[in-house]
Write an enzyme that holds these catalytic residues in place. Structure first.
Site, short mmCIF file in Angstrom:
data_model
loop_
_atom_site.label_atom_id
_atom_site.label_comp_id
_atom_site.label_asym_id
_atom_site.label_seq_id
_atom_site.Cartn_x
_atom_site.Cartn_y
_atom_site.Cartn_z
N ASP A 1 -11.74 134.69 48.96
CA ASP A 1 -12.30 133.94 47.97
C ASP A 1 -11.48 132.95 47.54
O ASP A 1 -10.78 132.93 46.34
CB ASP A 1 -12.93 134.86 46.82
CG ASP A 1 -13.77 134.08 46.03
OD1 ASP A 1 -14.55 133.10 46.20
OD2 ASP A 1 -14.28 134.77 44.81
N ASP B 1 -9.38 127.38 43.54
CA ASP B 1 -8.73 128.25 42.63
C ASP B 1 -8.98 129.90 43.13
O ASP B 1 -9.80 130.10 43.71
CB ASP B 1 -9.23 127.95 41.11
CG ASP B 1 -10.51 128.44 41.02
OD1 ASP B 1 -11.50 127.70 41.89
OD2 ASP B 1 -11.22 128.72 39.91
N HIS C 1 -13.78 125.72 46.83
CA HIS C 1 -13.20 125.81 45.36
C HIS C 1 -11.72 126.25 45.78
O HIS C 1 -11.47 127.16 46.81
CB HIS C 1 -13.46 126.66 44.51
CG HIS C 1 -13.73 128.12 44.67
ND1 HIS C 1 -12.65 128.90 44.32
CD2 HIS C 1 -14.87 128.88 45.07
CE1 HIS C 1 -13.08 129.94 44.80
NE2 HIS C 1 -14.28 129.97 45.03
N HIS D 1 -11.75 139.17 45.10
CA HIS D 1 -11.30 139.65 43.72
C HIS D 1 -10.69 141.08 43.88
O HIS D 1 -10.28 141.34 42.93
CB HIS D 1 -12.33 139.51 42.66
CG HIS D 1 -12.99 138.39 42.47
ND1 HIS D 1 -13.75 137.96 41.27
CD2 HIS D 1 -12.87 137.10 43.15
CE1 HIS D 1 -14.28 136.60 41.50
NE2 HIS D 1 -13.60 136.19 42.55
N GLU E 1 -13.50 127.04 39.75
CA GLU E 1 -14.82 127.68 39.99
C GLU E 1 -14.84 128.86 39.40
O GLU E 1 -15.92 129.26 39.11
CB GLU E 1 -14.85 127.76 41.78
CG GLU E 1 -16.41 127.94 42.05
CD GLU E 1 -16.84 129.41 42.10
OE1 GLU E 1 -17.80 129.95 42.13
OE2 GLU E 1 -15.85 130.34 41.99
N GLU E 2 -13.63 129.55 39.28
CA GLU E 2 -13.77 131.00 39.09
C GLU E 2 -14.10 131.11 37.53
O GLU E 2 -13.86 132.26 37.02
CB GLU E 2 -12.58 131.91 39.30
CG GLU E 2 -12.51 131.76 41.02
CD GLU E 2 -13.49 132.78 41.55
OE1 GLU E 2 -14.21 133.49 40.91
OE2 GLU E 2 -13.08 133.08 42.76
N GLU F 1 -18.00 129.80 50.91
CA GLU F 1 -17.73 131.01 50.26
C GLU F 1 -17.97 132.06 51.21
O GLU F 1 -18.57 132.01 52.51
CB GLU F 1 -18.84 131.08 49.37
CG GLU F 1 -18.94 130.44 48.02
CD GLU F 1 -17.99 130.72 47.00
OE1 GLU F 1 -17.31 131.66 47.07
OE2 GLU F 1 -17.61 130.12 45.94
#
Length: 374
Positions: A114, A74, A72, A347, A144-145, A173
């Site tokens: 991430d 984003d 992903h 994150h 995705e988030e 990931e």
């Protein structure tokens, strides 16, 4: 090859920084998507397609098996107010998390873990590997988030299921360059308490909804996290309040308060079983499910999965967070997580990827896709 702002001939570490330096918070990925589409379009061995803000590039070599390698684009929101220092990094790295900063053996910044390091590795290999032993579908997708209904991979699978068909899937990931099988599921819900609004100077005439939340928090505090063994891997569960809101004004007794609760459950449970558990925990309260995503079993029993594990690691671990391996699992496609970065830094304010992780994943995927063995 076309000349674009994204040079896929660069080394994977340099490419990671370039990809990280293009902001792409969820819902605002188009600038990065445009750059990726333009860069991949320059390679004759790839068929490149776009659906919304998802780019698919695939080889069409007629191989017996097809692999999906996906990531992903984003990130969670950019943090422009980082701490003035990190415990293990130079202070110069704390200025901002976009653009990224290279500090010693790390690349620091939003998305480094991430999961733009994994995306960068995939982009480099997509451009470089003209004749892998399996056909490969490279998928770079948005959103995705955020909640399930917005996820780019899900939208692609709904309208073009042929583009996600495969014998095996790998999600880039963060896994510290190790293999992580399956993933926990996730259910998010609002637990509401209700009262009667009144003037705070005459509070006895009302009922305080915020005070009622104490019982909700007591039940959360009483929960003991479970570790569940599934097909040889131990998945740790969690039940936590993540948001709370309530109140009308400083002088008003509130008539409503909401606690947002997230349950991360092991892949021994279905969505229905996980939801039933949550409703049992909060029996007597108004509960509204806001989002839910199924867990995925490890999926390591397929021959091709065992071959991949043997080739790049020899051992597998559980994935505690939710990833799109669950989506592939629902489609009957065995899938694993394998990417650079420590998932505990995903994150985080000091999100950072170890440079050697990037190199290790690049080498691992390259060797396996080209049929090389040490």
């Amino acid at each position: 090859m076309l000349t674009t702002g994204l040079d896929l001939r660069a080394d994977a570490i340099t490419l990671t920084k370039v990809v990280c330096d293009i902001p792409s918070e969820s819902g605002n990925e188009s600038r990065l998507v445009d750059a990726i589409e333009a860069a991949l379009d320059g390679y004759d061995h790839l068929q490149v397609l776009r659906h919304g803000n998802t780019v698919v590039a695939r080889t069409m070599l007629g191989r017996a098996r097809r692999i999906v390698i996906a990531g992903h684009l984003d990130t969670v929101p950019i943090n422009n107010n980082l701490p003035t220092h990190f415990a293990t990094l130079d202070e110069e790295a704390a200025a901002a998390d976009v653009p990224g900063t290279r500090v010693g053996e790390y690349l620091v910044g939003r998305g480094t873990v991430d999961m733009k390091a994994g995306v960068a590795v995939a982009l480099k290999l997509a451009a470089e590997l003209e004749a892998p032993i399996h056909d490969v579908t490279w998928i770079f997708y948005d959103n995705e988030e955020v909640e399930a209904e917005k996820k780019g991979l899900g939208k692609l699978a709904a309208v073009r299921p042929d583009l996600v068909e495969a014998d095996f899937a790998i999600l880039g990931e963060p896994t510290r360059a190790k293999i992580e099988g399956g993933c926990n599921g996730s259910i998010r819900c609002d637990v509401r308490t209700r009262g009667v609004r009144a003037h705070s100077g005459r509070s006895w005439t009302g009922v305080n909804a915020i005070h009622k939340v104490a019982e909700v928090l007591d039940r959360l505090n009483a929960y003991e996290p479970q570790t569940v063994r599934v097909e040889g891997l131990d998945y740790r569960e969690g039940l936590n309040a993540t948001l709370i809101s309530g109140g009308v004004a400083p002088n008003v007794i509130p008539d409503e308060c909401t606690v947002h609760v997230n349950y991360r459950f092991a892949p021994d449970k279905t969505l229905e079983e996980a939801e039933a558990f949550m409703r049992g925990v909060f029996d007597g309260f108004d509960l509204e499910v806001r989002d839910r995503s199924a867990a995925a079993r490890p999926g390591l029993d397929a021959d091709i999965a065992r071959d991949f594990v043997a080739a790049v690691g020899g051992e597998a671990y559980p994935k505690y967070g939710w990833t799109d391996v669950a989506r592939f699992s629902e489609l009957g496609i065995p899938a694993v997580n394998y990417g650079p970065g420590d998932p505990q830094k995903a994150h985080a304010d000091d999100e950072r990827v170890l440079l050697e992780d990037i190199t290790a994943v690049e080498q691992g995927l390259h060797s396996w896709l080209m049929g090389e063995r040490a």
